[in-house]
Design a protein around this motif. Structure first.
Motif, PDB file in Angstrom:
ATOM      1  N   LEU A   2       0.943  -1.165   0.303  1.00 24.66           N
ATOM      2  CA  LEU A   2      -0.237   0.218   0.057  1.00 24.66           C
ATOM      3  C   LEU A   2       0.670   1.486  -0.082  1.00 24.66           C
ATOM      4  N   THR A   3      -0.117   2.557  -1.057  1.00 21.98           N
ATOM      5  CA  THR A   3       0.919   3.833  -0.500  1.00 21.98           C
ATOM      6  C   THR A   3       0.816   4.112   0.872  1.00 21.98           C
ATOM      7  N   ILE A   4       1.456   4.779   0.733  1.00 20.18           N
ATOM      8  CA  ILE A   4       1.263   6.240   2.123  1.00 20.18           C
ATOM      9  C   ILE A   4      -0.403   6.792   2.615  1.00 20.18           C
ATOM     10  N   GLY A   5      -0.730   6.844   1.295  1.00 20.94           N
ATOM     11  CA  GLY A   5      -2.053   7.044   0.876  1.00 20.94           C
ATOM     12  C   GLY A   5      -2.719   6.310   1.521  1.00 20.94           C
ATOM     13  N   GLU A   6      -2.650   5.568   0.788  1.00 16.95           N
ATOM     14  CA  GLU A   6      -3.779   4.343   1.290  1.00 16.95           C
ATOM     15  C   GLU A   6      -3.607   3.341   2.674  1.00 16.95           C
ATOM     16  N   PHE A   7      -2.590   3.830   3.005  1.00 16.40           N
ATOM     17  CA  PHE A   7      -1.912   3.517   4.284  1.00 16.40           C
ATOM     18  C   PHE A   7      -3.131   3.897   5.679  1.00 16.40           C
ATOM     19  N   SER A   8      -3.012   5.295   4.914  1.00 11.01           N
ATOM     20  CA  SER A   8      -3.206   6.292   6.120  1.00 11.01           C
ATOM     21  C   SER A   8      -5.139   6.527   5.657  1.00 11.01           C
ATOM     22  N   SER A  14      -3.400  10.474   9.460  1.00 10.95           N
ATOM     23  CA  SER A  14      -2.555  11.159   8.633  1.00 10.95           C
ATOM     24  C   SER A  14      -1.397  11.412   7.793  1.00 10.95           C
ATOM     25  N   VAL A  15      -1.249  11.302   6.679  1.00 12.34           N
ATOM     26  CA  VAL A  15       0.977  10.849   6.213  1.00 12.34           C
ATOM     27  C   VAL A  15       1.308  11.847   7.192  1.00 12.34           C
ATOM     28  N   ARG A  16       1.198  12.996   7.698  1.00 10.96           N
ATOM     29  CA  ARG A  16       2.269  14.030   8.655  1.00 10.96           C
ATOM     30  C   ARG A  16       2.161  12.575   9.472  1.00 10.96           C
ATOM     31  N   THR A  17       1.682  12.526   9.956  1.00 16.02           N
ATOM     32  CA  THR A  17       1.656  11.111  11.444  1.00 16.02           C
ATOM     33  C   THR A  17       2.343   9.885  11.150  1.00 16.02           C
ATOM     34  N   LEU A  18       2.098   9.539  10.233  1.00 12.22           N
ATOM     35  CA  LEU A  18       2.782   7.960   9.810  1.00 12.22           C
ATOM     36  C   LEU A  18       4.467   8.442   9.036  1.00 12.22           C
ATOM     37  N   THR A  36      13.224   7.811  -4.325  1.00 10.62           N
ATOM     38  CA  THR A  36      12.103   9.015  -4.405  1.00 10.62           C
ATOM     39  C   THR A  36      12.146   9.529  -3.019  1.00 10.62           C
ATOM     40  N   GLY A  37      12.065   8.164  -1.933  1.00  9.29           N
ATOM     41  CA  GLY A  37      11.948   8.347  -0.359  1.00  9.29           C
ATOM     42  C   GLY A  37      10.293   7.628  -0.054  1.00  9.29           C
ATOM     43  N   HIS A  38       9.504   7.123  -1.349  1.00 10.05           N
ATOM     44  CA  HIS A  38       8.002   6.432  -1.379  1.00 10.05           C
ATOM     45  C   HIS A  38       8.012   5.972  -0.635  1.00 10.05           C
ATOM     46  N   ARG A  39       7.593   6.007   0.716  1.00  2.00           N
ATOM     47  CA  ARG A  39       6.637   4.587   2.011  1.00  2.00           C
ATOM     48  C   ARG A  39       6.348   3.621   1.049  1.00  2.00           C
ATOM     49  N   ARG A  40       6.174   2.650   1.432  1.00  4.31           N
ATOM     50  CA  ARG A  40       5.165   1.329   1.087  1.00  4.31           C
ATOM     51  C   ARG A  40       4.772   0.308   2.525  1.00  4.31           C
TER      52      ARG A  40
END
Length: 44
Positions: A2-8, A14-18, A36-40
């Motif tokens: 899952l992307t950080i947005g989906e997980f959020s 919030s994405v910020r909290t994650l 890229t620094g993208h979190r999964r």
């Protein structure tokens, strides 16, 4: 995975909290793209 947005959306955090949880070592993503620094995250 899952992307950080989906997980959020699934966790109601919030994405910020994650991102802050990750920085503090409280909730680590399954993987982070070094380019890229993208979190999964996993559903687990």
């Amino acid at each position: 995975m899952l992307t950080i947005g989906e997980f959020s959306r699934l966790t109601h955090l919030s994405v910020r909290t994650l991102r802050r949880y990750h920085e503090a070592g409280l909730l680590l993503p399954d993987s982070v793209d070094t380019t890229t620094g993208h979190r999964r995250y996993t559903a687990e």
